[in-house]
Structure formats: C-alpha cells, structure tokens
Design a protein around this motif. Structure first.
Motif, mmCIF file in Angstrom:
data_model
loop_
_atom_site.group_PDB
_atom_site.id
_atom_site.type_symbol
_atom_site.label_atom_id
_atom_site.label_comp_id
_atom_site.label_asym_id
_atom_site.label_seq_id
_atom_site.Cartn_x
_atom_site.Cartn_y
_atom_site.Cartn_z
ATOM 1 N N ALA A 83 0.848 -1.420 -0.211
ATOM 2 C CA ALA A 83 -0.022 0.393 0.174
ATOM 3 C C ALA A 83 1.259 1.410 0.218
ATOM 4 N N SER A 84 1.785 1.194 -0.988
ATOM 5 C CA SER A 84 3.136 1.943 -0.712
ATOM 6 C C SER A 84 3.668 2.872 -2.566
ATOM 7 N N SER A 85 2.905 3.740 -2.532
ATOM 8 C CA SER A 85 3.780 3.747 -4.116
ATOM 9 C C SER A 85 4.648 4.181 -4.124
ATOM 10 N N CYS A 97 -1.213 14.088 -1.498
ATOM 11 C CA CYS A 97 -0.773 12.704 -0.466
ATOM 12 C C CYS A 97 0.559 12.394 -0.897
ATOM 13 N N ALA A 98 1.651 11.436 0.187
ATOM 14 C CA ALA A 98 2.614 11.214 -0.232
ATOM 15 C C ALA A 98 2.165 9.090 -0.629
ATOM 16 N N ILE A 121 2.675 6.911 0.700
ATOM 17 C CA ILE A 121 2.632 6.124 1.755
ATOM 18 C C ILE A 121 1.171 5.358 2.062
ATOM 19 N N PRO A 122 1.847 4.253 3.660
ATOM 20 C CA PRO A 122 0.087 4.117 3.483
ATOM 21 C C PRO A 122 -1.285 5.405 4.292
ATOM 22 N N ALA A 179 -2.040 7.966 3.631
ATOM 23 C CA ALA A 179 -1.729 9.152 3.076
ATOM 24 C C ALA A 179 -2.884 9.666 2.309
ATOM 25 N N GLY A 180 -3.394 9.288 1.409
ATOM 26 C CA GLY A 180 -4.780 9.952 1.029
ATOM 27 C C GLY A 180 -5.803 9.943 1.602
ATOM 28 N N ARG A 240 -6.081 0.723 -3.658
ATOM 29 C CA ARG A 240 -5.867 2.282 -4.793
ATOM 30 C C ARG A 240 -4.778 2.322 -4.953
ATOM 31 N N THR A 241 -3.280 1.753 -3.924
ATOM 32 C CA THR A 241 -2.142 1.664 -4.023
ATOM 33 C C THR A 241 -1.895 1.124 -5.979
HETATM 34 N N1 ASP Z 1 -1.270 4.619 -0.042
HETATM 35 C C1 ASP Z 1 -1.168 5.293 -1.333
HETATM 36 C C2 ASP Z 1 -0.139 5.298 -2.127
HETATM 37 O O1 ASP Z 1 1.034 5.320 -1.451
HETATM 38 C C3 ASP Z 1 -1.895 6.848 -0.949
HETATM 39 C C4 ASP Z 1 -2.894 7.160 -1.034
HETATM 40 O O2 ASP Z 1 -2.797 7.206 0.752
HETATM 41 O O3 ASP Z 1 -3.922 6.991 -1.221
HETATM 42 O O4 ASP Z 1 -0.240 5.263 -2.810
#
Ligand code: ASP
Length: 441
Positions: free
Chosen positions: A284-286, A360-361, A363-364, A366-367, A403-404
């Motif tokens: 869950a982290s781009s 949004c960063a 990271i898990p 953040a969105g 979504r990631t």
């Molecule tokens: N976790 C997503 C990502 O890293 C960002 C989000 O929390 O939407 O792409």
C-alpha cells in the motif's frame, strides 16, 4: 496475435515469474482471516515485525533513488526545450488519467448510491475507538489548502530530504536538474556521481526484493486480521463501487489510453510490471514500490531516460486511484447524511480530490488524511465529519491496497505512452516476456 491470446500469455508469464509473491498475498489473506478469528499476539507481533522490516528496507533507498533518477533523467534529456516538451506531456497525460478517474468515481457513486441508508452503520461503535485521532486529523487539514501548496517549495531542501518530504524534494530536484542540464558539460562529474548512486540503489532493491514474498505475506496478514470478513458484508456496496471503479481504470481506461496515445499493448505492459503491481497491493505504498516500478519498466524495454524522469514524479504526484476513492468516499458520506449533491458540489469534490491526491505522499494511509481537504467543504456537522471519517478509517487498509495498485499502474502506463511517443521503447523486449530479464538478478 488475437487479444485473448495476448492476455493469456501476459497473465501466464506474469504469474509464472511472480508466483512466490502471489502465493505470499494469498496465504496472507488466509492467515489474516485466521488471526482475526483466533487472535494470537505472538504471531501478530512477528508478522508486524516482518512486514515493517520489508517496508523500511525499501523506504531506505527511496530518497537517494528518487533524487538520482530525476537528476539522470532530466540531464540526459539535455536540451531545455525538450525537457519542457516532455514535462508538458507528462502533466497532460497524468492530468487526463486523473480527470477520468474522478469522473468515474463521481458517476459510479451517484449512480449506485452506496451511502443511502448507511448512516446507522457509520454511527455504530466501529467508529468510536478512533474518534480523537480523527478529530485531530480533520483539524490539521482545515483551511489548509494554500499552506499545503506553499509547502511544496522547500525552505531548506536538505531538511526536506531528512524528513522524507517527497513533494518539496522533487520540486527542488527538478529545478536543480534543469539548471544542471543548462550548464552543459561542466555538470559531468556531478551527474556521474548520481549515476553511481542510482546503480547502487537499484542493486540494493534487487536484494530487498528477494524478501518480497514473506514481506507481502506478513503485511497482508496483518491488514486482513484487523477487519476479517464480517466488515465486507456491512459495507459491500461501498467496496463494490470502489472495486468497479478501479477495475474500469485498469481494464478499460488504461487500455484505451494506450491505444489512443501509443502503440503499446496494455497486456504486455501488465506482464512487464506484474511484480510492481503485486508489491504495490501488498505494501500500500507507491513510494516503497517505486524502485521496483522503475526496475520492471527498465528491464523490460522502456528507456532509462523516460523511466527515471516520469516514474518518480508519478509516484509522488499522480494518484488517480486515490482521487477516485476520495470522490466515492465523500459522495458516500454526503448520501449517508442527506447532503444535497448539486452539480456544482460534485465538480468541487472532483477538483478538490485531484488536488488532495496530488498533495498526498505515496505511503500507506496518506490519501485518507488529505481527504479531509475534500470533506471540509461539504457542510457536514463536526460530529458527522468525525464519525464519517472514523468509519473510513476502519476499512482503510484494504481500500489503500487497491488504490495503490491503481496509482502504481498508471505511472507505468504514462511512462510507456511517453516512451512510445519519444521512440524510447525497445518493443522487441517489451513484447517478448520470454526474454525479460529478471528484476531479481
Ligand atoms: N497509499 C497510497 C499510495 O502510496 C496513497 C494513499 O494513501 O492513497 O499510493
């Protein structure tokens, strides 16, 4: 070759290469359900440790990787006219993908109306445990849009690098690299220095990826154990809308996008980036997936010049999956609380979701923090805001994983389209997965 054959071959080869990560994902779901029903603190702690170790190992290389990739990418383009042309194309392509994502999110939520009758569930006990945390988050985002935009420009780039603040780092690095490209040959020692950093961080990524299957297993198990299966029943409509939205992006929008703007086959691209898609889902982290996304694209035919420029920027700024979710989530809450959704309000939600997702960063979670930006203008009472937000928190992880995956895939899609337009793809390699170099060497 017929389309269905292409799909089968791409999926088959993607799975053959990555069966260990897929098994990790699958076993993680099973272990998570088991742990939800029979909690075991020792096993949970061990899994939490393994998962966090994996994420931290990748995060360790992200900053040097992003900085060196952008420096190399931009200086290798060289001519500032060319940089401007590529930059404009990148913004237009990422923009198109995000606008389509919010249009899909809003349309589906308005059509299926997942929020009708959901107020009772939102106000239930599930949400109460984390309301204090939620109230702070909402407060921190209030009226904050201009400050957030201002924060994109770092006062001190080194301070941003040490705190891992990605957008300011990128703004500085892009500016600095354009200047380096402009000064000509004198930049050579500096660029060579970054070429060495890039090569070494990619090597470390290779090593870390040997640990991908257990890492993804542990992260998935911990995530699933938090909600088990029952939660899916109560919110199936909301989750259903999200799954349909993400599926439309992956199976219709990206294929169409590549058809219109390039001659890349989406199925070959999916085969090429299968590892990155699975790791994106698991972590869950781009940002954490970024090294792998770059490695997959480069080792399967997209030039270094394009991947190193387009993908780091995308992993930080292009979050179309997040924008789609934010639209669905906000409309869901509006419906649950009976807010009248005028066309003006829907357009406002869509625009704010694009801005909020860019800020949004990667990271898990953040969105879900930046979603407060979109929620604040909805006219919900403070109690409704807190309860609604807390509800979204309870099902955060699973939606974040989905979504990631979408966010990461769209970075590769845009990189492939730009590489095609610029003649920077080796099609002999991309279209022959049998010849792919392994990401892990
Ligand atoms: N976790 C997503 C990502 O890293 C960002 C989000 O929390 O939407 O792409």
């Amino acid at each position: 070759m017929k389309l269905h054959m292409q799909i089968l071959i791409a999926l088959g080869l993607g799975l053959k290469r990555n069966w260990h990560i897929l098994v990790g994902l699958f076993l993680g779901v099973i272990a998570g359900i088991w742990l939800h029903n029979a909690p075991n603190p020792i096993v949970m702690n061990a899994l939490h440790f393994i998962g966090q170790l994996f994420i931290r190992l990748i995060q360790m290389v992200v900053i040097p990787l992003v900085i060196s990739a952008i420096v190399i990418g931009i200086t290798s383009i060289g001519d500032s006219k060319q940089i401007g042309k590529l930059g404009t194309k990148l913004i237009v392509y990422y923009g198109i993908i995000s606008i389509v994502a919010v249009a899909i999110g809003c349309s589906l939520a308005l059509l299926i109306k997942p929020g009708l009758g959901a107020a009772a569930f939102i106000n239930s006990d599930v949400a109460t445990g984390i309301q204090a945390q939620v109230a702070t988050t909402i407060e921190s985002q209030k009226g904050n849009l201009l400050n957030i935009l201002l924060g994109f420009v770092p006062k001190n780039p080194l301070a941003s690098a040490t705190t891992g603040d990605m957008v300011p780092i990128i703004v500085f690095t892009v500016l600095f690299s354009v200047a380096l490209a402009k000064v000509g040959e004198i930049n050579r020692p500096f660029v060579s220095f970054f070429e060495s950093i890039f090569a070494a961080t990619m090597k470390i990524t290779d090593w870390i990826m040997c640990f991908a299957a257990p890492g993804v297993f542990a992260l998935t198990a911990v995530a699933v154990s938090a909600f088990g299966c029952d939660i899916f029943m109560s919110i199936s409509k909301y989750l259903g809308v999200l799954v349909i939205g993400f599926a439309i992006q992956l199976l219709i929008v990206y294929p169409l996008f590549l058809k219109i703007f390039s001659k890349v086959s989406i199925w070959m691209l999916y085969a090429a980036i299968a590892e990155a898609m699975m790791v994106a889902f698991g972590t869950a982290s781009s940002s954490a997936t970024l090294p792998l996304t770059i490695a997959c694209c480069e080792k399967r035919g997209i030039s270094h010049k394009i991947t190193s420029f387009v993908i780091p920027l995308g992993a930080t700024l292009n979050m179309d999956g997040t924008a789609l979710l934010q639209c669905v989530a906000v409309i869901f809450l509006a419906q649950a609380y009976g807010v009248v959704l005028t066309p003006f309000l829907v357009v406002q939600i869509a625009i704010l979701a694009i801005v909020a997702s860019c800020t949004c960063a990667g990271i898990p979670g953040a969105g879900l923090i930046t979603i407060a930006l979109v929620l604040n203008g909805m006219g919900l009472s403070p109690e409704q805001l807190v309860a609604g937000f807390a509800f979204l928190f309870t099902i955060e992880r699973i939606t974040d994983m989905m979504r990631t995956l979408v966010n990461v895939t769209s970075d590769a899609v845009v990189a492939a389209a730009i590489a095609d337009n610029e003649n920077e793809i080796n099609y002999d390699l991309l279209n022959n997965p049998e010849n792919y170099n392994d990401v892990i060497e």
